[in-house]
Design an enzyme around this catalytic site. Structure first.
Site, mmCIF file in Angstrom:
data_model
loop_
_atom_site.group_PDB
_atom_site.id
_atom_site.type_symbol
_atom_site.label_atom_id
_atom_site.label_comp_id
_atom_site.label_asym_id
_atom_site.label_seq_id
_atom_site.Cartn_x
_atom_site.Cartn_y
_atom_site.Cartn_z
ATOM 1 N N ALA A 151 -2.415 2.002 11.078
ATOM 2 C CA ALA A 151 -1.583 2.453 9.958
ATOM 3 C C ALA A 151 -1.901 1.654 8.699
ATOM 4 O O ALA A 151 -2.059 2.232 7.616
ATOM 5 C CB ALA A 151 -0.107 2.326 10.316
ATOM 6 N N LEU A 154 -5.116 2.787 7.288
ATOM 7 C CA LEU A 154 -4.956 4.120 6.704
ATOM 8 C C LEU A 154 -4.381 4.022 5.299
ATOM 9 O O LEU A 154 -4.907 4.624 4.361
ATOM 10 C CB LEU A 154 -4.030 4.979 7.578
ATOM 11 N N TYR A 155 -3.322 3.252 5.138
ATOM 12 C CA TYR A 155 -2.686 3.154 3.825
ATOM 13 C C TYR A 155 -3.636 2.569 2.786
ATOM 14 O O TYR A 155 -3.752 3.091 1.677
ATOM 15 C CB TYR A 155 -1.405 2.318 3.905
ATOM 16 N N HIS A 156 -4.333 1.513 3.140
ATOM 17 C CA HIS A 156 -5.284 0.922 2.185
ATOM 18 C C HIS A 156 -6.413 1.902 1.868
ATOM 19 O O HIS A 156 -6.834 2.015 0.708
ATOM 20 C CB HIS A 156 -5.836 -0.389 2.726
ATOM 21 N N PHE A 160 -3.264 2.754 -1.264
ATOM 22 C CA PHE A 160 -2.117 1.864 -1.374
ATOM 23 C C PHE A 160 -2.592 0.444 -1.655
ATOM 24 O O PHE A 160 -3.632 0.013 -1.148
ATOM 25 C CB PHE A 160 -1.290 1.870 -0.081
#
Length: 195
Positions: A151, A154-156, A160
């Site tokens: 997760a 994924l965000y980076h 993000f």
């Protein structure tokens, strides 16, 4: 919004449907986060209250089964405001300048979870993109365990940035990272492998 790629479909979830199926959704939350059933049960009332927040929206991932289909992932969020528990916790974690830039009018990705049997198939990314595509907020914020997880990566990868790291929310011994992204999202290009 409906995404009907082979094997699963991503759809906007009406509030009434999510309220009727909140136990099912929170079971996925518990499995994905590794939480004890008692912790999951304690989230039910909060999750139902969240559905009344301004800007609330939810998405779900459904996989085909012999009997039709079943929920295998979900996400929801809403516009944050002072006085909400998460907003106030995050405000305390951020310096004044960062809070002033990121908090006003932000959309919180409150929950985004995929059943462990369906992870690593791109469902988390599809849910995330569907969820934030439906808001007019200038930024999206979330908190995630501060560890090298799928997760977190994924965000980076989806743009993000770190707003705070190593933050401890009351009631959870793990450190969390608070992340933000300007909307609309512009995922980062994958980095080339070192040769």
């Amino acid at each position: 919004m409906t995404d009907t790629r082979p094997g699963t479909r991503i759809v906007d979830l009406p509030v009434a449907w999510l309220r009727d199926h909140m136990h099912e959704a929170l079971a996925i939350y518990g499995l994905a986060m590794g939480y004890d059933p008692g912790v999951v049960a304690g989230r039910y009332g909060y999750a139902i209250q969240h559905t009344d927040r301004p800007g609330f929206r939810a998405v779900g991932a459904f996989a085909a089964t012999e009997d039709g289909e079943r929920l295998v992932g979900f996400g929801y969020g809403y516009l944050i405001a002072p006085g909400q528990w998460w907003h106030d916790q995050v405000r305390a974690a951020l310096d004044r300048r960062t809070a002033k830039k990121w908090l006003p009018g932000a959309f919180e990705v409150c929950e985004l979870h995929v059943h462990p049997d369906h992870q690593s198939q791109g469902l988390g990314r599809r849910l995330l993109h569907a969820l934030v595509a439906g808001t007019t907020a200038p930024v999206a914020l979330l908190s995630t365990p501060d560890a090298d997880t799928k997760a977190f990566r994924l965000y980076h990868a989806d743009g993000f940035v770190d707003l705070a790291r190593g933050y401890h929310f009351p009631g959870d011994p793990r450190p969390f990272a608070i992340l933000g992204v300007e909307l609309p999202m512009h995922p980062r290009e994958p980095r080339p492998a070192n040769t």
